[in-house]
Write a protein that holds these residues in place. Structure first.
Motif, PDB file in Angstrom:
ATOM      1  N   GLU A  88       4.920   0.094 -10.813  1.00  0.00           N
ATOM      2  CA  GLU A  88       5.460   1.030  -9.811  1.00  0.00           C
ATOM      3  C   GLU A  88       6.348   0.324  -8.781  1.00  0.00           C
ATOM      4  OE1 GLU A  88       2.429   3.520  -8.036  1.00  0.00           O
ATOM      5  OE2 GLU A  88       3.788   4.089  -6.413  1.00  0.00           O
ATOM      6  N   PHE A 119       2.592   1.922  -2.384  1.00  0.00           N
ATOM      7  CA  PHE A 119       2.519   2.329  -3.798  1.00  0.00           C
ATOM      8  C   PHE A 119       1.087   2.703  -4.157  1.00  0.00           C
ATOM      9  CE2 PHE A 119       5.793  -1.061  -3.505  1.00  0.00           C
ATOM     10  CZ  PHE A 119       6.903  -0.257  -3.722  1.00  0.00           C
ATOM     11  N   SER A 120       0.931   3.622  -5.146  1.00  0.00           N
ATOM     12  CA  SER A 120      -0.438   3.942  -5.571  1.00  0.00           C
ATOM     13  C   SER A 120      -1.050   2.745  -6.284  1.00  0.00           C
ATOM     14  CB  SER A 120      -0.472   5.205  -6.430  1.00  0.00           C
ATOM     15  OG  SER A 120       0.688   5.365  -7.192  1.00  0.00           O
ATOM     16  N   VAL A 121      -0.340   2.193  -7.293  1.00  0.00           N
ATOM     17  CA  VAL A 121      -0.741   0.937  -7.922  1.00  0.00           C
ATOM     18  C   VAL A 121       0.530   0.124  -8.120  1.00  0.00           C
ATOM     19  CG1 VAL A 121      -1.885  -0.159  -9.871  1.00  0.00           C
ATOM     20  CG2 VAL A 121      -2.566   2.152  -9.199  1.00  0.00           C
ATOM     21  N   ARG A 154      10.098   5.090  -1.854  1.00  0.00           N
ATOM     22  CA  ARG A 154       9.104   4.042  -1.596  1.00  0.00           C
ATOM     23  C   ARG A 154       9.691   2.657  -1.866  1.00  0.00           C
ATOM     24  NH1 ARG A 154       4.119   6.731  -4.670  1.00  0.00           N
ATOM     25  NH2 ARG A 154       4.097   8.682  -3.539  1.00  0.00           N
ATOM     26  N   ALA A 201       4.637   6.718 -11.246  1.00  0.00           N
ATOM     27  CA  ALA A 201       4.624   7.337  -9.910  1.00  0.00           C
ATOM     28  C   ALA A 201       5.748   6.808  -9.016  1.00  0.00           C
ATOM     29  CB  ALA A 201       3.268   7.086  -9.242  1.00  0.00           C
ATOM     30  N   THR A 237       0.828  -1.210   0.000  1.00  0.00           N
ATOM     31  CA  THR A 237       0.000   0.000   0.000  1.00  0.00           C
ATOM     32  C   THR A 237       0.865   1.263   0.000  1.00  0.00           C
ATOM     33  OG1 THR A 237      -0.187   0.030   2.416  1.00  0.00           O
ATOM     34  CG2 THR A 237      -1.908  -1.140   1.194  1.00  0.00           C
TER      35      THR A 237
END
Ligand SMILES: [Zn+2]
Length: 261
Positions: A164, A155-157, A228, A223, A153
């Protein structure tokens, strides 16, 4: 003057005395692949990530007093539906089984109690291999898909292939291998199956890569950030290292609880 920068527990770096003079109850075998990863990541992405996670897990375990050795990665994976992509190198599942059997037999006489197959490529479906080999060896076999061990989570997707998650991880461990101009990265969009049963999950069929994607990516990488990637990989390494330390002292006769005993 010499400086010794070899990584602890990484077999490729180790000398004979370093290995001979210790016990190594757990070994990690990374499973990679050689295949395109969208337009911005290297062919060796899965091998690079698997090797790096294995090296970090070995270092973390050794720091906690458990000797875990990271074996060299298998550089080729199962890529039977990507062979129309130039210089993708496929090994068949049956070949993987043969190689794994030989690796297991090589480890058996040397005190290795557990072997963790550290997978970094979705096409490597290692369970069937373990199901076939486990009855023939005293070494406890386990599979870890490294990308499934931490909290995605962040990551956005996360994406599936060169998305990503993978992009962030490579930005973290090998930023020099990520194409700098983000505007050139493919969007990783995939085409849905033309079959209802596959779209709704009733059936599974392997993706014909050149039909399913335009840039070979599955998942939008744009993204991704190295930060991350670092967060995700750090958590993955902690969790995998904790498992390796457990496995090092596990009793193969008591891997499952028996309330009647
Ligand atoms: Zn990959």
């Amino acid at each position: 003057m010499s400086s010794d920068s070899r990584r602890p527990g990484v077999l490729q770096d180790a000398t004979f005395p370093q290995i001979r003079d210790k016990r190594w109850p757990v070994a990690l075998l990374p499973f990679g692949a050689t295949e395109p990863h969208n337009t911005h990541l290297p062919y060796g992405t899965d091998t690079i990530l698997g090797s790096e996670v294995a090296a970090r897990v070995a270092a973390a375990c050794i720091a906690h007093g458990t000797n875990v050795v990271a074996l060299p990665a298998m550089p080729f994976g199962v890529n039977t539906t990507q062979l129309d992509l130039p210089l993708t190198i496929n090994v068949m599942p049956s070949t993987q089984l043969a190689v794994l059997r030989d690796v297991v037999k090589s480890l058996e006489p040397h005190g290795v109690r557990g072997l963790v197959l550290l997978n970094a490529h979705g096409g490597n479906e290692l369970r069937a291999l373990v199901r076939e080999l486990q009855p023939a060896t005293p070494i406890m076999l386990a599979i870890v898909n490294w990308w499934q061990t931490a909290d995605a989570t962040v990551f956005s997707v996360p994406g599936d292939h060169a998305g990503e998650l993978e992009t962030a991880a490579v930005m973290h461990v090998a930023p020099q291998l990520v194409v700098a101009d983000r505007a050139t990265w493919g969007d990783g969009r995939t085409n849905p199956s033309t079959l209802d049963g596959v779209r709704t999950g009733v059936a599974w069929m392997p993706r014909r890569w050149t039909q399913a994607t335009k840039d070979t990516g599955v998942g939008d990488p744009r993204a991704a950030t190295a930060e991350r990637g670092a967060v995700f990989m750090t958590q993955a390494v902690e969790r995998i290292a904790a498992f390796c330390c457990e496995l090092a002292v596990a009793d193969p006769a008591r891997l499952w609880e028996n309330p009647d005993r």
